[in-house]
Design a protein around this motif. Structure first.
Motif, PDB file in Angstrom:
ATOM      1  N   ILE A   4      82.620 -11.944  23.258  1.00 19.08           N
ATOM      2  CA  ILE A   4      82.815 -13.362  23.537  1.00 19.08           C
ATOM      3  C   ILE A   4      83.955 -13.842  22.648  1.00 19.08           C
ATOM      4  N   ILE A   5      85.024 -14.311  23.301  1.00 18.90           N
ATOM      5  CA  ILE A   5      86.254 -14.702  22.620  1.00 18.90           C
ATOM      6  C   ILE A   5      86.475 -16.193  22.827  1.00 18.90           C
ATOM      7  N   VAL A   6      86.483 -16.950  21.744  1.00 18.24           N
ATOM      8  CA  VAL A   6      86.732 -18.387  21.806  1.00 18.24           C
ATOM      9  C   VAL A   6      88.223 -18.628  21.607  1.00 18.24           C
ATOM     10  N   LEU A 121      84.538 -11.980  27.748  1.00 17.34           N
ATOM     11  CA  LEU A 121      84.301 -13.351  28.192  1.00 17.34           C
ATOM     12  C   LEU A 121      85.114 -14.312  27.346  1.00 17.34           C
ATOM     13  N   GLN A 122      86.021 -15.034  27.978  1.00 15.56           N
ATOM     14  CA  GLN A 122      86.833 -16.024  27.287  1.00 15.56           C
ATOM     15  C   GLN A 122      86.174 -17.391  27.397  1.00 15.56           C
ATOM     16  N   VAL A 123      86.086 -18.089  26.272  1.00 19.29           N
ATOM     17  CA  VAL A 123      85.553 -19.445  26.241  1.00 19.29           C
ATOM     18  C   VAL A 123      86.711 -20.384  25.925  1.00 19.29           C
ATOM     19  N   TRP A 124      87.011 -21.270  26.865  1.00 23.29           N
ATOM     20  CA  TRP A 124      88.057 -22.278  26.687  1.00 23.29           C
ATOM     21  C   TRP A 124      87.376 -23.637  26.673  1.00 23.29           C
ATOM     22  N   GLY A 125      87.867 -24.551  25.829  1.00 23.05           N
ATOM     23  CA  GLY A 125      87.247 -25.880  25.768  1.00 23.05           C
ATOM     24  C   GLY A 125      85.776 -25.745  25.419  1.00 23.05           C
ATOM     25  N   ASN A 136      74.301 -19.305  17.114  1.00 22.71           N
ATOM     26  CA  ASN A 136      73.513 -18.111  17.428  1.00 22.71           C
ATOM     27  C   ASN A 136      74.270 -16.818  17.184  1.00 22.71           C
ATOM     28  N   ASP A 137      75.363 -16.901  16.426  1.00 20.97           N
ATOM     29  CA  ASP A 137      76.146 -15.735  16.023  1.00 20.97           C
ATOM     30  C   ASP A 137      76.585 -14.880  17.212  1.00 20.97           C
ATOM     31  N   LEU A 138      77.103 -15.541  18.229  1.00 22.81           N
ATOM     32  CA  LEU A 138      77.528 -14.837  19.437  1.00 22.81           C
ATOM     33  C   LEU A 138      79.046 -14.800  19.612  1.00 22.81           C
TER      34      LEU A 138
END
Length: 196
Positions: A4-6, A121-125, A136-138
């Motif tokens: 998981i990439i923010v 998985l990219q997290v944008w916004g 949750n340390d994800l």
């Protein structure tokens, strides 16, 4: 297992709200939408184009609804966005006409998704989702664009984080003064005495 990439554009005081334009997210009276536009340059744009390569996406409901109205009509700028799977955490949305949209109801579904095989998985916004992931340390990786300004108010990237160490793996500074840095999760926080 997927990472998981923010990915986030933030100000020096951690504001992440509406970097792209005045209409993007004016919630809570936010007046500075589009604050990142003055910092666009060739170096910055090259980094952004590299981040737009095909991926899967993990989004909060509010960000998804902003994107759902915009990106299907602007695929010329982000060709992969329509093809990538959009996983959306929402207790209210169950379907969308935007292809490749999948709805998740809770944190356990996110954990199951992370433990599956597939693209990262990219997290944008998605400020509320990001805070849930931090708590949750994800979060496996942070890709930050730190802009040289403060806004005082607005949705913040860092709220409700746990103690966690990260390692800087890549960094550049654009001609406009934006620090672009990638951090990977690196275990527990270590402490000591300075100068000892």
């Amino acid at each position: 297992m997927r990472k998981i990439i923010v990915l986030s554009m933030i100000t020096l005081d951690g504001v992440m709200q509406a970097p792209g334009g005045p209409e993007e997210d004016p919630s809570n009276g936010f007046e500075y939408g589009g604050w990142m536009a003055p910092f666009s340059d060739e170096v910055y744009n090259k980094v952004v184009q590299n981040e737009l390569k095909p991926a899967d996406y993990l989004l909060g409901r509010k960000t998804f609804q902003i994107w759902e109205d915009y990106w299907p009509h602007h695929a010329d700028f982000w060709p992969g966005i329509n093809e990538g799977t959009k996983y959306v955490l929402s207790g209210t949305l169950k379907k969308s006409d935007w292809k490749n949209s999948v709805f998740l109801e809770n944190l356990e579904a996110i954990k199951d998704l992370k433990n599956s095989t597939g693209l990262d998985l990219q997290v944008w916004g998605s400020s509320e989702l990001v805070q849930l992931l931090f708590a949750n340390d994800l979060v496996d990786e942070l890709r930050l664009k730190i802009h040289p300004l403060t806004l005082g108010n607005g949705k913040k990237l860092f709220n409700g984080t746990i103690p966690a160490a990260f390692t800087l793996t890549e960094s550049i500074v654009t001609p406009g003064g934006v620090i672009i840095a990638t951090f990977k999760r690196a275990g527990e926080v270590e402490t000591g005495t300075a100068g000892a």
